[in-house]
Write a protein that holds these residues in place. Sequence first.
Motif, short mmCIF file in Angstrom:
data_model
loop_
_atom_site.label_atom_id
_atom_site.label_comp_id
_atom_site.label_asym_id
_atom_site.label_seq_id
_atom_site.Cartn_x
_atom_site.Cartn_y
_atom_site.Cartn_z
N SER A 1 0.91 -1.24 0.11
CA SER A 1 0.05 0.21 -0.08
C SER A 1 0.85 1.30 -0.01
O SER A 1 0.68 2.30 -0.58
N THR A 2 2.09 1.08 0.67
CA THR A 2 3.02 2.12 0.52
C THR A 2 4.39 1.96 0.35
O THR A 2 4.75 0.89 0.94
N MET A 3 4.94 2.34 -0.73
CA MET A 3 6.53 2.19 -0.78
C MET A 3 7.19 3.19 -1.54
O MET A 3 6.84 4.31 -1.92
N LEU A 4 8.66 3.29 -1.13
CA LEU A 4 9.61 4.25 -1.67
C LEU A 4 10.20 3.48 -2.89
O LEU A 4 10.62 2.46 -2.46
N ILE A 5 10.25 4.15 -3.88
CA ILE A 5 11.14 3.26 -5.00
C ILE A 5 12.18 4.02 -5.63
O ILE A 5 11.74 5.39 -6.09
N ILE A 6 13.23 3.66 -5.66
CA ILE A 6 14.42 4.45 -6.09
C ILE A 6 15.18 3.64 -7.37
O ILE A 6 15.48 2.54 -7.12
N ILE A 7 15.17 4.40 -8.10
CA ILE A 7 15.86 3.82 -9.49
C ILE A 7 17.55 4.16 -9.46
O ILE A 7 17.72 5.48 -9.37
N ASN A 8 18.48 3.43 -9.39
CA ASN A 8 19.87 3.67 -9.24
C ASN A 8 20.48 3.35 -10.70
O ASN A 8 21.57 3.63 -11.04
N SER A 9 19.91 2.42 -11.50
CA SER A 9 20.53 2.26 -12.71
C SER A 9 20.62 3.22 -13.75
O SER A 9 19.76 4.15 -13.72
N THR A 10 21.84 3.69 -14.46
CA THR A 10 21.98 4.70 -15.03
C THR A 10 21.10 4.56 -16.65
O THR A 10 20.79 3.27 -17.20
N THR A 11 20.44 5.76 -16.90
CA THR A 11 19.41 5.56 -18.08
C THR A 11 19.33 7.11 -18.33
O THR A 11 20.12 7.93 -18.06
N PHE A 12 18.91 7.24 -19.61
CA PHE A 12 18.67 8.50 -20.26
C PHE A 12 17.82 9.49 -19.55
O PHE A 12 16.89 9.08 -18.83
N PRO A 13 17.94 10.68 -19.70
CA PRO A 13 17.12 11.74 -18.87
C PRO A 13 15.71 11.65 -19.42
O PRO A 13 15.23 11.72 -20.59
N GLY A 14 14.69 11.38 -18.65
CA GLY A 14 13.27 11.39 -18.82
C GLY A 14 12.85 10.07 -18.50
O GLY A 14 11.67 9.71 -18.63
N THR A 15 13.64 8.95 -18.27
CA THR A 15 13.06 7.79 -18.05
C THR A 15 12.30 7.44 -16.92
O THR A 15 11.19 6.96 -16.80
N THR A 16 12.46 8.00 -15.73
CA THR A 16 12.02 8.06 -14.43
C THR A 16 10.46 8.73 -14.78
O THR A 16 9.48 8.01 -14.47
#
Length: 435
Positions: free
Chosen positions: A125-140
């Motif tokens: 029901s609640t979660m913090l999601i953090i992307i660490n993988s390198t990727t192009f600007p705008g992915t998130t």
Amino acid sequence: MRSYENILKKIEDYSATLGVIGLGYVGLPLAVAKAQAGYRVVGFDVDTERVNCLQAGSSYIRDISSDDIKDQVVHGRLSATNDFSIMKRLDAISICVPTPIDKYRQPDLTYLNAAIKEIVIHLPSTMLIIINSTTFPGTTEEVVKPIIEKKVGAIGEDVFLAYSPERIDPGNRQFQIKGIPRIVGGVTKQCTTLSARLYEKVLKEKLYRVDSTGIAEMSKIVENTFRLVNIGLINELAVLCHKMNLDIWKVIEAASTKPYGYMPFYPGPGIGGHCIPVDPHYLVWKAKEYNYNTQLVEIAAQVNESMPSFVVFRMTMMLNEMKKTMKDSNICIIGAAYKKNVSDLRESPVMKIFELLELYEVNWSYHDPHIASIDLFEKNSVALEPNIMAQQDLVVIATDHDCIDYQCIADHANVIFDTRSKMSTMKCQGTYVKL
């Protein structure tokens, strides 16, 4: 607001259960650091062998000791699994999966999309999601956020999303996961705050907060593009200096005496690893969306990609001077990994050298204390022994691992081609040539 306060409280009092998806060179050090900070951490990986190894308290990455892993496993702070349903028990999760480029040099988000899919399926029901993988600007914002919002509605109410680029240099004992400033940018201010507080608690240092996920994504691309371009420049100058009969290494040494406005970069047989040869292509691809050509970046990439061929050309010319041909020559390549003191073959320029040697029907071998075998070529690392060195028409230093017995090479090799200037101060009994 209650979800935000609940996650923040758990981060502050170390009661949060954290997850890490992808337990490779980036994910495993992060998972261990989180466990060492006092959190309970669950690592997720589709590789069963990795999972079993960690559950047994063993490490498969040189920068992380088995003792560090075993200590966290024994105390119940670290576990590993390929059962993604366990995500339902988590308060926060970090995504550290590969983001390679495909054969057309376009971003391949297969692993990232698979990770997000598993998170959405098992989202609590609640979660913090953090992307660490390198990727192009705008992915998130453009790729990940819409997928999550289809399940939970607006980001920043119950589910929080941020981007924090990994900054890790495999094999570098001076700069590891702790002690390197961390950047974080969230979809909302609350997303940024939660992510920053988590990493501050884990790394015991302040983070650099930016205004958006795009700035955080672009910062990582800029870091590696900066290196790509400067390495490309010095590689191009190395080729020119060879034509001019100048020692590029002495040129760099002289230029480095300037106390301002100059930073030394060094030539080599090419670039490798999961960052520099890959990340700038994200930028090249994304720039086309804005009808812009990143000419300098593309040219630098081309120069670096041409270096294995230049190295083989130099090898051919050296053999010609000895009145020998490449075909059937005995050549031993010292080092196969993309950089020293690692066992990583990803994008290694030495692999491209091997391919060319195969094409020219060279009787080649390799020695690398970190890589026992290379399945692609059905080769095993040969011993670095006096008789083996003496049998070679040419010995090539391709990767300058610190643990290699260079004195044996100096004492017994007939001709040495050093692409790293590793042996420039040693007395060699045979002919010694630098890139």
